[in-house]
Write an enzyme that holds these catalytic residues in place. Structure first.
Site, PDB file in Angstrom:
ATOM      1  N   TYR A  68      35.309 -22.539  20.228  1.00  0.00           N
ATOM      2  CA  TYR A  68      35.104 -23.153  21.542  1.00  0.00           C
ATOM      3  C   TYR A  68      35.309 -22.137  22.656  1.00  0.00           C
ATOM      4  O   TYR A  68      34.454 -22.007  23.545  1.00  0.00           O
ATOM      5  CB  TYR A  68      36.050 -24.335  21.725  1.00  0.00           C
ATOM      6  CG  TYR A  68      36.134 -24.821  23.150  1.00  0.00           C
ATOM      7  CD1 TYR A  68      35.103 -25.575  23.706  1.00  0.00           C
ATOM      8  CD2 TYR A  68      37.233 -24.505  23.949  1.00  0.00           C
ATOM      9  CE1 TYR A  68      35.164 -26.002  25.027  1.00  0.00           C
ATOM     10  CE2 TYR A  68      37.303 -24.929  25.261  1.00  0.00           C
ATOM     11  CZ  TYR A  68      36.268 -25.680  25.805  1.00  0.00           C
ATOM     12  OH  TYR A  68      36.335 -26.087  27.109  1.00  0.00           O
ATOM     13  N   HIS A 153      36.191 -17.823  31.117  1.00  0.00           N
ATOM     14  CA  HIS A 153      35.056 -18.682  31.448  1.00  0.00           C
ATOM     15  C   HIS A 153      34.893 -18.761  32.960  1.00  0.00           C
ATOM     16  O   HIS A 153      35.881 -18.745  33.694  1.00  0.00           O
ATOM     17  CB  HIS A 153      35.277 -20.109  30.920  1.00  0.00           C
ATOM     18  CG  HIS A 153      35.382 -20.196  29.433  1.00  0.00           C
ATOM     19  ND1 HIS A 153      35.832 -21.324  28.783  1.00  0.00           N
ATOM     20  CD2 HIS A 153      35.087 -19.293  28.453  1.00  0.00           C
ATOM     21  CE1 HIS A 153      35.819 -21.121  27.482  1.00  0.00           C
ATOM     22  NE2 HIS A 153      35.375 -19.900  27.258  1.00  0.00           N
ATOM     23  N   HIS A 166      38.599 -18.990  34.709  1.00  0.00           N
ATOM     24  CA  HIS A 166      39.894 -19.207  34.076  1.00  0.00           C
ATOM     25  C   HIS A 166      39.977 -18.509  32.720  1.00  0.00           C
ATOM     26  O   HIS A 166      38.968 -18.218  32.084  1.00  0.00           O
ATOM     27  CB  HIS A 166      40.175 -20.709  33.912  1.00  0.00           C
ATOM     28  CG  HIS A 166      39.086 -21.445  33.188  1.00  0.00           C
ATOM     29  ND1 HIS A 166      37.934 -21.880  33.821  1.00  0.00           N
ATOM     30  CD2 HIS A 166      38.969 -21.826  31.893  1.00  0.00           C
ATOM     31  CE1 HIS A 166      37.157 -22.494  32.954  1.00  0.00           C
ATOM     32  NE2 HIS A 166      37.747 -22.471  31.776  1.00  0.00           N
ATOM     33  N   HIS A 168      41.426 -18.393  28.808  1.00  0.00           N
ATOM     34  CA  HIS A 168      41.943 -19.067  27.615  1.00  0.00           C
ATOM     35  C   HIS A 168      42.544 -17.978  26.725  1.00  0.00           C
ATOM     36  O   HIS A 168      41.818 -17.100  26.250  1.00  0.00           O
ATOM     37  CB  HIS A 168      40.831 -19.777  26.842  1.00  0.00           C
ATOM     38  CG  HIS A 168      40.283 -20.984  27.518  1.00  0.00           C
ATOM     39  ND1 HIS A 168      40.798 -22.257  27.323  1.00  0.00           N
ATOM     40  CD2 HIS A 168      39.250 -21.131  28.376  1.00  0.00           C
ATOM     41  CE1 HIS A 168      40.102 -23.124  28.033  1.00  0.00           C
ATOM     42  NE2 HIS A 168      39.162 -22.471  28.685  1.00  0.00           N
TER      43      HIS A 168
END
Length: 279
Positions: A68, A153, A166, A168
């Site tokens: 993801y 992203h 942001h 991850h």
């Protein structure tokens, strides 16, 4: 056009002597311990946003989640990936980080966490190259020497249509100790008497709930300091604050997370009212 860059992302050390800040009250994160989850999103002075969410990933979820964040597999049609990388992997996963998470999904104990994740908004005042410089610092601060994989992203916020960039960051709680282990042995229970016979030790092992809570609060503080240092370095007056609104002396309720689906159902007037209230 978004750019996709993947590969080994080296860890570097940065000085913190020039950064100052205050530690927040541990009580503010009292609910964090049970699930390693804390979310706090608010506007602070000069319109700077601070969003830092922390969670843990159970056995069986790591490969799906790394797909993801890196926009692989069924997530490959999404076009918001700016940058991705990994580091500190064992030799058998150095060039294939997904194999590390796959091994964790298979060999971690049934009730164990395969990964921790920090999701952190990046200051919109910074350019892309400045944001990636900040990402480098935060990856080094949060993951340290532990195996990690990350992605940045960039999408558009549903409410205001503003850029939302942001980070991850997924990392293992397993600490490398210089012992070469096969994938199945890496995730075994640590053997303190004969480390070579057991798995890598977990950093959180042996710590009580209060210690873990204070550590999380301190990490949020350090990440806010890094963001403020970057904003100051590049000439921006905006600052972020990791503390709760109450701790900042702001008398209003924390902002609720609406979600994209709910925002789509709102009228233009409702959106404007919400945006006005948050400022």
């Amino acid at each position: 056009m978004n750019r996709r860059v993947e590969g080994e992302y080296p860890t570097r050390t940065y000085p913190f002597s020039q950064i100052n800040g205050k530690t927040s009250d541990a009580k503010a994160c009292a609910h964090t311990c049970a699930g390693f989850f804390h979310s706090n999103y608010r506007k602070v002075c000069f319109m700077a946003s601070f969003h830092h969410r922390v969670k843990s990933g159970k056995k069986g979820n790591a490969v799906e989640h790394v797909s993801y964040i890196t926009r692989q597999g069924r997530f490959g049609t999404r076009e918001d990936l700016v940058f991705s990388g990994h580091g500190n992997m064992p030799a058998w996963a150095k060039h294939d980080p997904v194999s590390f998470w796959r091994a964790g999904d298979k060999h971690e104990r049934a009730n164990g966490a395969v990964y921790r994740e920090h999701e952190i908004s990046l200051p919109e005042e910074l350019t892309k190259s400045q944001q990636l410089e900040l990402v480098d610092e935060m990856v080094n601060e949060i993951a340290g020497t532990k195996p990690y994989q990350f992605a940045v992203h960039e999408n558009t916020s549903s409410l205001e249509g503003r850029s939302n960039t942001h980070l991850h960051l997924m990392f293992s709680d397993r600490m490398p100790d210089g012992i070469e282990r096969a994938p199945e042995k890496t995730f075994r229970r640590f053997n303190s008497k004969n480390p070579e016979l057991g798995g890598c030790k977990k950093e959180s092992g042996g710590r009580n709930m209060l210690e873990l809570r204070l550590e999380l609060i301190e990490m949020r503080r350090r990440c806010a300091e890094l963001q403020n240092a970057a904003l100051e370095k590049y000439g921006h007056a905006a600052r972020v604050d990791h503390r709760t609104l109450k701790q900042q002396g702001i008398e209003r309720e924390p902002e609720r997370h609406l979600g994209a689906a709910r925002i789509r159902k709102m009228t233009g007037t409702e959106k404007q009212q919400f945006v006005t209230a948050r400022r």
